[in-house]
Scaffold this motif. Structure first.
Motif, short mmCIF file in Angstrom:
data_model
loop_
_atom_site.label_atom_id
_atom_site.label_comp_id
_atom_site.label_asym_id
_atom_site.label_seq_id
_atom_site.Cartn_x
_atom_site.Cartn_y
_atom_site.Cartn_z
N ASP A 151 0.93 -1.05 0.10
CA ASP A 151 0.02 0.12 0.06
C ASP A 151 0.88 1.24 0.01
O ASP A 151 1.64 1.42 1.03
CB ASP A 151 -1.02 0.27 1.13
CG ASP A 151 -1.92 0.87 1.22
OD1 ASP A 151 -1.93 2.01 0.41
OD2 ASP A 151 -3.04 1.11 2.21
N GLU A 152 0.54 1.92 -1.13
CA GLU A 152 1.69 3.15 -1.22
C GLU A 152 1.36 4.21 -0.44
O GLU A 152 1.89 5.30 -0.04
CB GLU A 152 1.76 3.73 -2.75
CG GLU A 152 0.51 4.35 -3.17
CD GLU A 152 -0.68 3.51 -3.65
OE1 GLU A 152 -0.81 2.45 -3.08
OE2 GLU A 152 -1.52 4.00 -4.37
N HIS A 153 0.05 4.17 0.10
CA HIS A 153 -0.52 5.28 0.91
C HIS A 153 -0.02 5.29 2.32
O HIS A 153 -0.73 5.19 3.49
CB HIS A 153 -1.98 5.53 1.00
CG HIS A 153 -2.49 5.58 -0.52
ND1 HIS A 153 -3.28 4.47 -1.03
CD2 HIS A 153 -2.64 6.45 -1.40
CE1 HIS A 153 -3.57 4.87 -2.24
NE2 HIS A 153 -3.18 6.10 -2.35
N GLY A 154 1.39 5.04 2.66
CA GLY A 154 1.74 5.01 4.02
C GLY A 154 3.20 4.64 4.06
O GLY A 154 3.74 4.39 2.87
N ASN A 155 3.83 4.77 5.32
CA ASN A 155 5.13 4.34 5.42
C ASN A 155 6.00 5.15 4.32
O ASN A 155 6.80 4.69 3.59
CB ASN A 155 5.61 2.85 5.20
CG ASN A 155 5.14 2.11 6.35
OD1 ASN A 155 4.57 2.52 7.24
ND2 ASN A 155 5.07 0.82 6.17
N PHE A 156 5.82 6.42 4.48
CA PHE A 156 6.49 7.51 3.57
C PHE A 156 7.93 7.60 3.89
O PHE A 156 8.74 8.45 3.20
CB PHE A 156 5.78 8.87 3.44
CG PHE A 156 4.41 8.76 2.96
CD1 PHE A 156 4.26 8.47 1.51
CD2 PHE A 156 3.32 8.70 3.63
CE1 PHE A 156 3.01 8.44 1.01
CE2 PHE A 156 2.01 8.76 2.95
CZ PHE A 156 1.99 8.60 1.90
N GLY A 157 8.26 7.22 5.11
CA GLY A 157 9.68 7.71 5.76
C GLY A 157 10.78 6.63 4.79
O GLY A 157 10.34 5.74 4.30
N ILE A 158 11.96 7.04 5.12
CA ILE A 158 13.20 6.01 4.62
C ILE A 158 13.94 5.73 5.61
O ILE A 158 14.01 4.22 6.03
CB ILE A 158 14.00 7.02 3.61
CG1 ILE A 158 13.21 7.35 2.42
CG2 ILE A 158 15.26 6.23 3.28
CD1 ILE A 158 12.92 6.09 1.36
N THR A 159 14.25 6.29 6.70
CA THR A 159 15.29 5.90 7.76
C THR A 159 14.23 6.58 8.90
O THR A 159 15.08 6.33 10.02
CB THR A 159 16.55 6.54 7.81
OG1 THR A 159 16.43 8.00 7.85
CG2 THR A 159 17.17 6.19 6.55
N ASN A 160 13.27 6.80 8.98
CA ASN A 160 12.48 7.42 10.03
C ASN A 160 11.08 7.70 9.79
O ASN A 160 10.47 8.15 8.97
CB ASN A 160 13.04 9.06 10.08
CG ASN A 160 12.78 9.91 11.39
OD1 ASN A 160 11.70 9.72 11.83
ND2 ASN A 160 13.56 10.18 12.15
#
Ligand SMILES: [Zn+2]
Ligand SMILES: [Zn+2]
Ligand SMILES: [Zn+2]
Length: 252
Positions: free
Chosen positions: A188-197
């Motif tokens: 689901d691309e509508h979430g977990n927008f962070g990379i390292t944080n």
């Protein structure tokens, strides 16, 4: 192939992270023009800081605030610029959107489009860091903040590469980041927008584990750029040779 891969010798060849080792990634990483530019410009900023330094505390504050602001600015851009589906509606921005995010979601292991494009990343880094630094410590503060933003970008890009590299990191935190970023790409691309944080994902309620969202997003691979949408806004499809369907693993 884009202009960069045509011009640079080493980058004439496409690089796919699913077929690379960690060592090959490190070699490719340090030869990528944008990474070299970030490193060179951070030296320039450090040099300018040395020429007109700020006092100790304003310098530390400028560095500290840049480190904290960075993931917040990335979150805002990733969620509301890269994923909010307005860029492809403006023909002049469509090619940029395709390059800076659509292509990465189409071919997540393709190193050349995984990296941000310099003409979009540099202004963003400068605007997000230098003015705050300037307010805190004048010219020296601005340079300290800018150098921090550039170095943080190198760290981000490297972590992002590792997330797409076909290997299991030993570090627990890296494993966790990788799992969350893979969910952003394949569930689901509508979430977990962070990379390292993922702090800002938690604050805005977009942090998730796969088990918490049983339904897979129907637009996870096309980011909402469907055939229907392409009829109205054809620019991205024209540049991509059609509208992509299905799982990126089965495409080039
Ligand atoms: Zn994304
Ligand atoms: Zn990615
Ligand atoms: Zn590819």
């Amino acid at each position: 192939m884009n202009a960069i891969t045509e011009k640079q010798g080493f980058w004439k060849k496409s690089h796919h992270l699913d077929k690379m080792t960690f060592k090959e990634l490190v070699v490719a990483y340090f030869q990528y023009p944008a990474i070299i530019a970030y490193i060179a410009l951070s030296f320039v900023a450090i040099g300018l800081f040395a020429w007109r330094p700020a006092p100790l505390w304003p310098t530390l504050a400028s560095v500290g605030i840049s480190v904290v602001a960075y993931p917040f600015v990335w979150y805002l851009l990733h969620r509301w610029v890269l994923h909010s589906n307005w860029m492809f509606k403006f023909a002049p921005l469509a090619a940029t959107w395709k390059r800076i995010h659509y292509d990465h979601h189409q071919d997540p292991n393709h190193l050349e489009v995984l990296f941000g494009a310099l003409h979009t990343t540099l202004p963003a880094i400068a605007v997000a860091t230098a003015p705050i630094g300037y307010l805190i410590g004048g010219f020296g503060g601005a340079m300290a903040a800018l150098a921090t933003g550039l170095i943080t970008t190198c760290f981000y890009e490297f972590c992002h590469c590792i997330q797409h590299l076909a290997y299991k990191p030993k570090n627990k935190l890296l494993v966790e980041w990788k799992r969350k970023h893979m969910a952003h790409h394949f569930h689901d691309e509508h979430g977990n927008f962070g990379i390292t944080n993922f702090f800002w994902d938690k604050i805005f309620g977009t942090h998730y584990e796969r088990s918490e969202r049983p339904e897979k997003s129907p637009t996870v691979f096309n980011l909402g750029y469907t055939e229907e949408v392409a009829k109205k806004y054809p620019k991205v499809a024209e540049l991509s040779g059609g509208v992509a369907k299905g799982h990126p693993r089965y495409r080039g």
